[in-house]
Design a protein around this motif. Structure first.
Motif, PDB file in Angstrom:
ATOM      1  N   MET A 268      38.709  -0.533  16.493  1.00 14.33           N
ATOM      2  CA  MET A 268      38.018  -1.333  17.500  1.00 14.33           C
ATOM      3  C   MET A 268      38.384  -0.881  18.908  1.00 14.33           C
ATOM      4  O   MET A 268      37.528  -0.876  19.815  1.00 14.33           O
ATOM      5  CB  MET A 268      38.339  -2.818  17.311  1.00 14.33           C
ATOM      6  CG  MET A 268      37.750  -3.409  16.041  1.00 14.33           C
ATOM      7  SD  MET A 268      35.931  -3.266  15.985  1.00 14.33           S
ATOM      8  CE  MET A 268      35.606  -3.809  14.304  1.00 14.33           C
ATOM      9  N   GLY A 269      39.638  -0.475  19.119  1.00 13.89           N
ATOM     10  CA  GLY A 269      40.018   0.066  20.415  1.00 13.89           C
ATOM     11  C   GLY A 269      39.266   1.343  20.727  1.00 13.89           C
ATOM     12  O   GLY A 269      38.795   1.557  21.855  1.00 13.89           O
ATOM     13  N   ALA A 270      39.127   2.211  19.719  1.00 15.85           N
ATOM     14  CA  ALA A 270      38.381   3.464  19.906  1.00 15.85           C
ATOM     15  C   ALA A 270      36.918   3.195  20.196  1.00 15.85           C
ATOM     16  O   ALA A 270      36.303   3.834  21.064  1.00 15.85           O
ATOM     17  CB  ALA A 270      38.527   4.343  18.662  1.00 15.85           C
ATOM     18  N   MET A 271      36.327   2.241  19.476  1.00 22.25           N
ATOM     19  CA  MET A 271      34.917   1.918  19.713  1.00 22.25           C
ATOM     20  C   MET A 271      34.713   1.310  21.108  1.00 22.25           C
ATOM     21  O   MET A 271      33.727   1.604  21.786  1.00 22.25           O
ATOM     22  CB  MET A 271      34.418   0.937  18.646  1.00 22.25           C
ATOM     23  CG  MET A 271      34.310   1.536  17.249  1.00 22.25           C
ATOM     24  SD  MET A 271      33.229   2.993  17.145  1.00 22.25           S
ATOM     25  CE  MET A 271      34.428   4.336  17.172  1.00 22.25           C
ATOM     26  N   LEU A 272      35.653   0.474  21.540  1.00 17.65           N
ATOM     27  CA  LEU A 272      35.554  -0.108  22.874  1.00 17.65           C
ATOM     28  C   LEU A 272      35.611   0.984  23.929  1.00 17.65           C
ATOM     29  O   LEU A 272      34.810   0.990  24.879  1.00 17.65           O
ATOM     30  CB  LEU A 272      36.686  -1.116  23.084  1.00 17.65           C
ATOM     31  CG  LEU A 272      36.693  -1.856  24.427  1.00 17.65           C
ATOM     32  CD1 LEU A 272      35.462  -2.736  24.559  1.00 17.65           C
ATOM     33  CD2 LEU A 272      37.965  -2.704  24.569  1.00 17.65           C
ATOM     34  N   PHE A 273      36.537   1.928  23.770  1.00 12.99           N
ATOM     35  CA  PHE A 273      36.645   3.029  24.728  1.00 12.99           C
ATOM     36  C   PHE A 273      35.374   3.870  24.746  1.00 12.99           C
ATOM     37  O   PHE A 273      34.850   4.213  25.814  1.00 12.99           O
ATOM     38  CB  PHE A 273      37.848   3.898  24.375  1.00 12.99           C
ATOM     39  CG  PHE A 273      38.045   5.059  25.312  1.00 12.99           C
ATOM     40  CD1 PHE A 273      38.749   4.898  26.494  1.00 12.99           C
ATOM     41  CD2 PHE A 273      37.505   6.304  25.026  1.00 12.99           C
ATOM     42  CE1 PHE A 273      38.915   5.961  27.369  1.00 12.99           C
ATOM     43  CE2 PHE A 273      37.665   7.373  25.893  1.00 12.99           C
ATOM     44  CZ  PHE A 273      38.375   7.204  27.066  1.00 12.99           C
ATOM     45  N   ASN A 274      34.845   4.216  23.578  1.00 12.69           N
ATOM     46  CA  ASN A 274      33.663   5.072  23.511  1.00 12.69           C
ATOM     47  C   ASN A 274      32.399   4.363  23.981  1.00 12.69           C
ATOM     48  O   ASN A 274      31.440   5.015  24.386  1.00 12.69           O
ATOM     49  CB  ASN A 274      33.478   5.585  22.083  1.00 12.69           C
ATOM     50  CG  ASN A 274      34.368   6.766  21.769  1.00 12.69           C
ATOM     51  OD1 ASN A 274      34.010   7.914  22.008  1.00 12.69           O
ATOM     52  ND2 ASN A 274      35.558   6.503  21.246  1.00 12.69           N
ATOM     53  N   LEU A 275      32.412   3.047  23.947  1.00 10.01           N
ATOM     54  CA  LEU A 275      31.256   2.283  24.415  1.00 10.01           C
ATOM     55  C   LEU A 275      31.005   2.513  25.900  1.00 10.01           C
ATOM     56  O   LEU A 275      29.866   2.392  26.382  1.00 10.01           O
ATOM     57  CB  LEU A 275      31.494   0.794  24.139  1.00 10.01           C
ATOM     58  CG  LEU A 275      30.287  -0.139  24.148  1.00 10.01           C
ATOM     59  CD1 LEU A 275      29.303   0.246  23.054  1.00 10.01           C
ATOM     60  CD2 LEU A 275      30.750  -1.581  23.955  1.00 10.01           C
ATOM     61  N   SER A 276      32.063   2.876  26.631  1.00  6.64           N
ATOM     62  CA  SER A 276      31.928   3.071  28.076  1.00  6.64           C
ATOM     63  C   SER A 276      30.960   4.202  28.420  1.00  6.64           C
ATOM     64  O   SER A 276      30.445   4.258  29.540  1.00  6.64           O
ATOM     65  CB  SER A 276      33.303   3.374  28.689  1.00  6.64           C
ATOM     66  OG  SER A 276      33.803   4.618  28.216  1.00  6.64           O
ATOM     67  N   PHE A 277      30.703   5.087  27.456  1.00 10.24           N
ATOM     68  CA  PHE A 277      29.797   6.211  27.710  1.00 10.24           C
ATOM     69  C   PHE A 277      28.375   5.742  27.992  1.00 10.24           C
ATOM     70  O   PHE A 277      27.650   6.369  28.772  1.00 10.24           O
ATOM     71  CB  PHE A 277      29.830   7.152  26.502  1.00 10.24           C
ATOM     72  CG  PHE A 277      29.115   8.454  26.717  1.00 10.24           C
ATOM     73  CD1 PHE A 277      29.484   9.298  27.754  1.00 10.24           C
ATOM     74  CD2 PHE A 277      28.080   8.839  25.887  1.00 10.24           C
ATOM     75  CE1 PHE A 277      28.829  10.504  27.958  1.00 10.24           C
ATOM     76  CE2 PHE A 277      27.418  10.041  26.081  1.00 10.24           C
ATOM     77  CZ  PHE A 277      27.796  10.873  27.119  1.00 10.24           C
TER      78      PHE A 277
END
Length: 658
Positions: free
Chosen positions: A151-160
């Motif tokens: 979930m942390g990785a998905m949150l970070f990648n969502l910023s794109f």
């Protein structure tokens, strides 16, 4: 109302770049495709029962590895975009702000969301099997650790595609990462993506320390443990001391941005150098967090494929712990040029040189292990051998960088970029790829085809040298990091073009690896591992069938010596067989939905903190608290027993006999 919606959408969604629109379309099509496939084949229940709620360490490990491969693709695409931008002067593929976002996300993803989960995946696959355990010490916490990372990785990648990516560099130095210079939400995505996944990393460190201390098979003393398990133990010791530093540092940065904390601003008594010291107090041990398990993999692979016991076992163990301790005393070499003073620079220069000694000991031990061995050049062994010259370059250039006066020339240049990638690709990625090939049959029950694997190996290796060796020269020619373009008068163009060609060769190597996996799945029956020991392994994981059954071991093994399975095979060849204890009912943990649900609430809370939306982060935090309460006070029925008769039937089916 319509105008307000349009205004909100224009700031909420990232617009104005064709590549972003392409990403939007790709994400939408991928989600539609996944939903269609799961619905058409009626696999929603299977996904929930077997994967989303599993606490089986082997399945958790596979999910870590799949996520890491996905992040390797994302980070690799970022790298190729940067190399295209720098191939020739005055390229306009990426405007400067977008370039800053790309190199920020590339570094963050490759270290924290690719190398770390790939490492944790291999921990989960190998360690319980190597020590003769049926699971990790805390299966529930293990599942929660994965979902927090994910979930942390998905949150970070969502910023794109939402809000905008962070652009202050992969370590986000103030003052650039402070609100004054990064007023958007990109930096908040960085903070909360790493914070959420970092909680999972810390929990994993605790989990595996307890697992290794408390769950080793009878007879497995400390000096009978496999070297990979030792590498995991030393790594987890670093994790539990280093990651709290990162957690507190990012919390202080968020308080600066969210609550006017001024910890790292020059206003009101703050100091950006405090952030840089803190982040590198985590950051340099982090390098050893990811490289020590790779050292353990090399030890296992080189020993097995040389058909010899590892040379200098005890010295390898001592060297790992010396590295683990010294890793906390080298951080200031990252900012020799920032005015720390001659005494401080001298101390950290010496400590940096000293840490090269135990590393050199390990290299010599691997070489002596291969000496006069019956070497088999299978894919895992090829990656292990290729590591040695690559890491030698990284080590020698690291010693050059440790000389404080010389570092004034090398610092912030492409010489440093080349050194860093030599260590992280040649040391870490090569090691994890060797481990992935090595334990693949134990995960999935079949070996991967060798031919496309060797094509991948050569494209990766040739591409690596073609890409990064020119960057040492570029650094000495004056090319600094973080440049998004340069002029024709610099003379950097030829070497940058060569470097870009090398990056694409590595990309082709990755595609061959994807092809290798697809061909392996297609030819599953032909490549099926029927022995459980396709490589002639030395350690306990090769004593059970491939893939390992749910309970791992029908009876807990009794360990008598180091490399116990290899010794056992030798005794069996001489007609000597150990008496096996009777099969009994096996105690196992039940699946749980709480880790997945709790991580979703963490994601909601993190998303709310990114945008400062209390109607998101308050319900998210309440959801996390409710999950904790449910786990603590209402989750009593968390285990079950597999009957002995069922274990016997399973063993008979997978072995052909009990």
């Amino acid at each position: 109302m319509l105008d307000k919606i349009k205004e909100f959408a224009s700031t909420f969604f990232v617009t104005g770049d064709p590549m972003i629109y392409g990403a939007d379309v790709s994400i939408a099509l991928a989600m539609i495709g996944i939903v269609f496939v799961l619905t058409y084949f009626k696999k929603w229940g299977w996904l929930w029962k077997n994967w989303l709620t599993t606490v089986d360490h082997k399945k958790v490990g596979i999910m870590y590895i799949l996520a890491a491969i996905l992040m390797l693709f994302r980070g690799g695409v970022d790298a190729l975009l940067m190399r295209v931008q720098l191939a020739t002067p005055d390229v306009t593929l990426l405007h400067p702000e977008h370039y800053n976002q790309i190199f920020t996300t590339h570094g963050t993803i490759m270290i924290l969301f690719m190398a770390m989960p790939l490492m944790f995946g291999l921990f989960n696959i190998a360690v319980p099997l190597q020590i003769g355990a049926r699971d990790v010490a805390f299966p529930f916490l293990n599942a929660l650790s994965f979902w927090l990372f994910f979930m942390g990785a998905m949150l970070f990648n969502l910023s794109f595609v939402i809000g905008g990516s962070p652009d202050a560099g992969w370590l986000s130095y103030p003052p650039l990462s402070e609100l004054q210079f990064s007023p958007g939400v990109g930096q908040n995505f960085y903070i909360w993506g790493i914070q959420i996944s970092g909680i999972g990393s810390l929990a994993t460190g605790i989990n595996f320390i307890v697992t290794i201390i408390k769950m080793r098979a009878p007879g497995m003393t400390w000096m009978k443990m496999p070297v990979f398990t030792w590498s995991v133990f030393s790594t987890c010791v670093i994790v539990i001391f280093a990651f709290p530093i990162l957690t507190v540092t990012l919390a202080m940065l968020f308080l600066d941005r969210f609550g006017g904390g001024h910890f790292f601003t020059l206003d009101f008594g703050g100091n950006p150098m405090m952030y840089i010291n803190l982040v590198w107090m985590w950051g340099h041990p982090e390098v050893y967090i990811v490289v020590l398990p790779a050292f353990g993999i090399y030890s296992e692979v080189i020993s097995v494929f040389s058909k010899k016991k590892l040379f200098g076992y005890k010295s390898m163990v001592y060297a790992m712990f010396i590295i683990a301790i010294l890793s906390f005393f080298t951080w200031a070499h990252h900012f020799f040029t920032m005015g720390s003073g001659a005494d401080v620079n001298a101390f950290f220069a010496i400590s940096t040189m000293v840490i090269a000694i135990p590393t050199g000991v390990k290299v010599f031990n691997w070489l002596f292990t291969m000496y006069r061995g019956k070497i088999t050049f299978k894919t895992p062994m090829m990656w292990a051998i290729a590591f040695i010259p690559n890491f030698l370059i990284a080590g020698l250039t690291g010693v050059m960088l440790s000389v404080a006066p010389a570092d004034f020339q090398f610092h912030n240049s492409y010489f440093l970029v080349a050194h860093f990638h030599s260590a992280l690709i040649g040391g870490v990625v090569f090691g994890y790829l060797a481990g992935l090939y090595y334990w693949w049959p134990k995960m999935f029950g079949f070996t991967l085809p060798e031919t496309p694997g060797k094509w991948a190996f050569w494209f990766w290796n040739i591409g690596f040298y073609v890409c990064f060796i020119p960057q040492y020269s570029l650094g000495l020619m004056g090319m600094t990091r973080r440049l998004s373009t340069y002029g024709w008068d610099t003379g950097w163009q030829p070497l940058n073009m060569v470097s870009t060609v090398g990056a694409f060769l590595m990309g082709i190597g990755f595609l061959f690896q994807v092809l290798q996996i697809l061909l392996g799945i297609k030819n599953f029956r032909k490549l099926k591992d029927t022995t459980g020991d396709p490589w002639g392994g030395h350690t306990l994981e090769w004593s059970i069938p491939s893939p390992a059954p749910e309970y791992n071991f029908a009876t807990i093994p009794q360990v008598e010596e180091r490399d116990d399975w290899w010794a056992e095979k030798d005794k069996r060849a001489k007609g000597i067989f150990r008496k096996q204890p009777p099969i009994e009912a096996i105690h196992m943990p039940k699946n749980s939905a709480i880790p997945f649900i709790m991580s979703v609430f963490f994601f909601i809370a993190g998303f709310g903190f990114v945008f400062g939306w209390s109607f998101f982060y308050i319900p998210g935090l309440i959801g996390v608290a409710i999950c904790m309460i449910c786990r603590s006070f209402f989750s009593y029925d968390g285990d079950y027993y597999i009957p002995a008769d069922e274990v016997k039937r399973t063993e008979a089916a997978i072995r052909g006999s009990v």
